[in-house]
Design a protein around this motif. Sequence first.
Motif, PDB file in Angstrom:
ATOM      1  N   PHE A  15      -3.049  -7.512  -5.287  1.00 10.94           N
ATOM      2  CA  PHE A  15      -2.908  -6.174  -5.865  1.00 10.94           C
ATOM      3  C   PHE A  15      -3.127  -5.169  -4.744  1.00 10.94           C
ATOM      4  O   PHE A  15      -4.090  -5.282  -3.983  1.00 10.94           O
ATOM      5  CB  PHE A  15      -3.950  -5.950  -6.966  1.00 10.94           C
ATOM      6  CG  PHE A  15      -3.744  -6.808  -8.174  1.00 10.94           C
ATOM      7  CD1 PHE A  15      -2.826  -6.447  -9.146  1.00 10.94           C
ATOM      8  CD2 PHE A  15      -4.464  -7.978  -8.344  1.00 10.94           C
ATOM      9  CE1 PHE A  15      -2.635  -7.237 -10.275  1.00 10.94           C
ATOM     10  CE2 PHE A  15      -4.271  -8.777  -9.462  1.00 10.94           C
ATOM     11  CZ  PHE A  15      -3.354  -8.401 -10.425  1.00 10.94           C
ATOM     12  N   SER A  16      -2.252  -4.179  -4.648  1.00 15.24           N
ATOM     13  CA  SER A  16      -2.348  -3.184  -3.583  1.00 15.24           C
ATOM     14  C   SER A  16      -2.509  -1.788  -4.166  1.00 15.24           C
ATOM     15  O   SER A  16      -1.912  -1.471  -5.201  1.00 15.24           O
ATOM     16  CB  SER A  16      -1.083  -3.199  -2.719  1.00 15.24           C
ATOM     17  OG  SER A  16      -0.955  -4.436  -2.084  1.00 15.24           O
ATOM     18  N   ILE A  17      -3.306  -0.997  -3.470  1.00 14.50           N
ATOM     19  CA  ILE A  17      -3.423   0.415  -3.826  1.00 14.50           C
ATOM     20  C   ILE A  17      -3.343   1.238  -2.546  1.00 14.50           C
ATOM     21  O   ILE A  17      -3.641   0.743  -1.458  1.00 14.50           O
ATOM     22  CB  ILE A  17      -4.739   0.742  -4.580  1.00 14.50           C
ATOM     23  CG1 ILE A  17      -5.956   0.434  -3.718  1.00 14.50           C
ATOM     24  CG2 ILE A  17      -4.795   0.028  -5.905  1.00 14.50           C
ATOM     25  CD1 ILE A  17      -7.247   1.009  -4.274  1.00 14.50           C
ATOM     26  N   LYS A  18      -2.917   2.477  -2.668  1.00 14.09           N
ATOM     27  CA  LYS A  18      -2.886   3.413  -1.557  1.00 14.09           C
ATOM     28  C   LYS A  18      -3.329   4.764  -2.094  1.00 14.09           C
ATOM     29  O   LYS A  18      -2.830   5.212  -3.123  1.00 14.09           O
ATOM     30  CB  LYS A  18      -1.490   3.522  -0.954  1.00 14.09           C
ATOM     31  CG  LYS A  18      -1.427   4.472   0.219  1.00 14.09           C
ATOM     32  CD  LYS A  18      -0.045   4.546   0.832  1.00 14.09           C
ATOM     33  CE  LYS A  18      -0.080   5.518   2.005  1.00 14.09           C
ATOM     34  NZ  LYS A  18       1.197   5.591   2.700  1.00 14.09           N
ATOM     35  N   GLU A  19      -4.281   5.388  -1.397  1.00 10.75           N
ATOM     36  CA  GLU A  19      -4.822   6.656  -1.851  1.00 10.75           C
ATOM     37  C   GLU A  19      -5.029   7.590  -0.665  1.00 10.75           C
ATOM     38  O   GLU A  19      -5.296   7.133   0.444  1.00 10.75           O
ATOM     39  CB  GLU A  19      -6.163   6.435  -2.555  1.00 10.75           C
ATOM     40  CG  GLU A  19      -6.055   5.584  -3.792  1.00 10.75           C
ATOM     41  CD  GLU A  19      -7.385   5.380  -4.495  1.00 10.75           C
ATOM     42  OE1 GLU A  19      -8.398   5.951  -4.060  1.00 10.75           O
ATOM     43  OE2 GLU A  19      -7.390   4.631  -5.473  1.00 10.75           O
ATOM     44  N   PRO A  20      -4.947   8.900  -0.915  1.00  6.62           N
ATOM     45  CA  PRO A  20      -5.251   9.851   0.159  1.00  6.62           C
ATOM     46  C   PRO A  20      -6.763   9.909   0.390  1.00  6.62           C
ATOM     47  O   PRO A  20      -7.542   9.622  -0.516  1.00  6.62           O
ATOM     48  CB  PRO A  20      -4.729  11.183  -0.392  1.00  6.62           C
ATOM     49  CG  PRO A  20      -4.773  11.022  -1.871  1.00  6.62           C
ATOM     50  CD  PRO A  20      -4.519   9.561  -2.142  1.00  6.62           C
ATOM     51  N   LEU A  21      -7.153  10.262   1.595  1.00  6.45           N
ATOM     52  CA  LEU A  21      -8.564  10.487   1.912  1.00  6.45           C
ATOM     53  C   LEU A  21      -8.795  11.978   2.101  1.00  6.45           C
ATOM     54  O   LEU A  21      -7.911  12.682   2.597  1.00  6.45           O
ATOM     55  CB  LEU A  21      -8.953   9.738   3.194  1.00  6.45           C
ATOM     56  CG  LEU A  21      -8.997   8.232   3.085  1.00  6.45           C
ATOM     57  CD1 LEU A  21      -9.285   7.610   4.447  1.00  6.45           C
ATOM     58  CD2 LEU A  21     -10.045   7.781   2.080  1.00  6.45           C
ATOM     59  N   LEU A  42      -7.705   1.887   6.901  1.00  4.67           N
ATOM     60  CA  LEU A  42      -7.773   3.348   6.956  1.00  4.67           C
ATOM     61  C   LEU A  42      -6.694   3.800   7.919  1.00  4.67           C
ATOM     62  O   LEU A  42      -6.578   3.256   9.028  1.00  4.67           O
ATOM     63  CB  LEU A  42      -9.141   3.813   7.445  1.00  4.67           C
ATOM     64  CG  LEU A  42     -10.271   3.722   6.410  1.00  4.67           C
ATOM     65  CD1 LEU A  42     -10.871   2.350   6.392  1.00  4.67           C
ATOM     66  CD2 LEU A  42     -11.317   4.756   6.715  1.00  4.67           C
ATOM     67  N   LYS A  43      -5.900   4.779   7.500  1.00  6.83           N
ATOM     68  CA  LYS A  43      -4.778   5.245   8.320  1.00  6.83           C
ATOM     69  C   LYS A  43      -4.924   6.722   8.658  1.00  6.83           C
ATOM     70  O   LYS A  43      -5.320   7.530   7.820  1.00  6.83           O
ATOM     71  CB  LYS A  43      -3.456   5.014   7.591  1.00  6.83           C
ATOM     72  CG  LYS A  43      -3.115   3.540   7.430  1.00  6.83           C
ATOM     73  CD  LYS A  43      -1.734   3.375   6.861  1.00  6.83           C
ATOM     74  CE  LYS A  43      -1.279   1.941   6.990  1.00  6.83           C
ATOM     75  NZ  LYS A  43       0.129   1.808   6.603  1.00  6.83           N
ATOM     76  N   ALA A  44      -4.564   7.046   9.890  1.00  5.07           N
ATOM     77  CA  ALA A  44      -4.558   8.427  10.361  1.00  5.07           C
ATOM     78  C   ALA A  44      -3.404   9.171   9.701  1.00  5.07           C
ATOM     79  O   ALA A  44      -2.507   8.559   9.115  1.00  5.07           O
ATOM     80  CB  ALA A  44      -4.412   8.448  11.876  1.00  5.07           C
ATOM     81  N   PRO A  45      -3.385  10.497   9.796  1.00  2.00           N
ATOM     82  CA  PRO A  45      -2.296  11.267   9.189  1.00  2.00           C
ATOM     83  C   PRO A  45      -0.898  10.846   9.667  1.00  2.00           C
ATOM     84  O   PRO A  45       0.060  10.931   8.904  1.00  2.00           O
ATOM     85  CB  PRO A  45      -2.602  12.712   9.605  1.00  2.00           C
ATOM     86  CG  PRO A  45      -4.080  12.739   9.790  1.00  2.00           C
ATOM     87  CD  PRO A  45      -4.432  11.385  10.347  1.00  2.00           C
ATOM     88  N   GLU A  99      -5.511   2.148   2.356  1.00  2.00           N
ATOM     89  CA  GLU A  99      -4.802   1.115   1.607  1.00  2.00           C
ATOM     90  C   GLU A  99      -5.736  -0.061   1.421  1.00  2.00           C
ATOM     91  O   GLU A  99      -6.530  -0.367   2.315  1.00  2.00           O
ATOM     92  CB  GLU A  99      -3.563   0.639   2.371  1.00  2.00           C
ATOM     93  CG  GLU A  99      -2.510   1.694   2.556  1.00  2.00           C
ATOM     94  CD  GLU A  99      -1.332   1.218   3.389  1.00  2.00           C
ATOM     95  OE1 GLU A  99      -1.386   0.092   3.939  1.00  2.00           O
ATOM     96  OE2 GLU A  99      -0.365   1.970   3.498  1.00  2.00           O
ATOM     97  N   ALA A 100      -5.654  -0.693   0.268  1.00  2.00           N
ATOM     98  CA  ALA A 100      -6.474  -1.873   0.014  1.00  2.00           C
ATOM     99  C   ALA A 100      -5.635  -2.937  -0.671  1.00  2.00           C
ATOM    100  O   ALA A 100      -4.759  -2.621  -1.479  1.00  2.00           O
ATOM    101  CB  ALA A 100      -7.676  -1.509  -0.851  1.00  2.00           C
TER     102      ALA A 100
END
Length: 167
Positions: free
Chosen positions: A73-79, A108-111, A61-62
């Motif tokens: 502004f926020s974004i969330k993407e899979p790694l 950065l987030k864990a599963p 997430e950023a």
Amino acid sequence: MRSVVAVILATLALTACQREEQREIAKVSGRMFVFNYRVATATYLVTLQPNAPIKDGSSIEAEFENPRGGDAFSIKEPLFPKNQKIVLQSPPVECIREGRPYAVKIRLKAPDGHVIQTIETSITSDTDQSLLPAKPLVVGPLYTPNPEVFKQDGTTDMRPVQDCPAT
């Protein structure tokens, strides 16, 4: 003796359940503003270099400071574990000022959703967005000149975005 063994086993079991401490999973390898003159947009662009394995199902997430003011502004993407780099791009932003640092916060987030790393940085532009026109120069897939910029009477409207807050 049995109680000592039971305490040791219980301690080992509890430490196995604890979440890992935050560590450096990735580091910033690049950051800048991207000005696309043709379509009259400006965006943040941040690249990260993974330093440790990333588990499948992790996400990032950023939050990018809004140069116009107001909510970030926020974004969330899979790694994805096999990616050699992580690229984060904001939605289009307006009112970027030359020489002013703008904040970026990355998580950065864990599963399972817990935060495994937080990165806080800033981006400073060496160009003022007032050099960018407010309207795209071209429209459509054939790069047709935008009639709102290139008018029928031969004049052009290359004004920048208006009503930006003072720095």
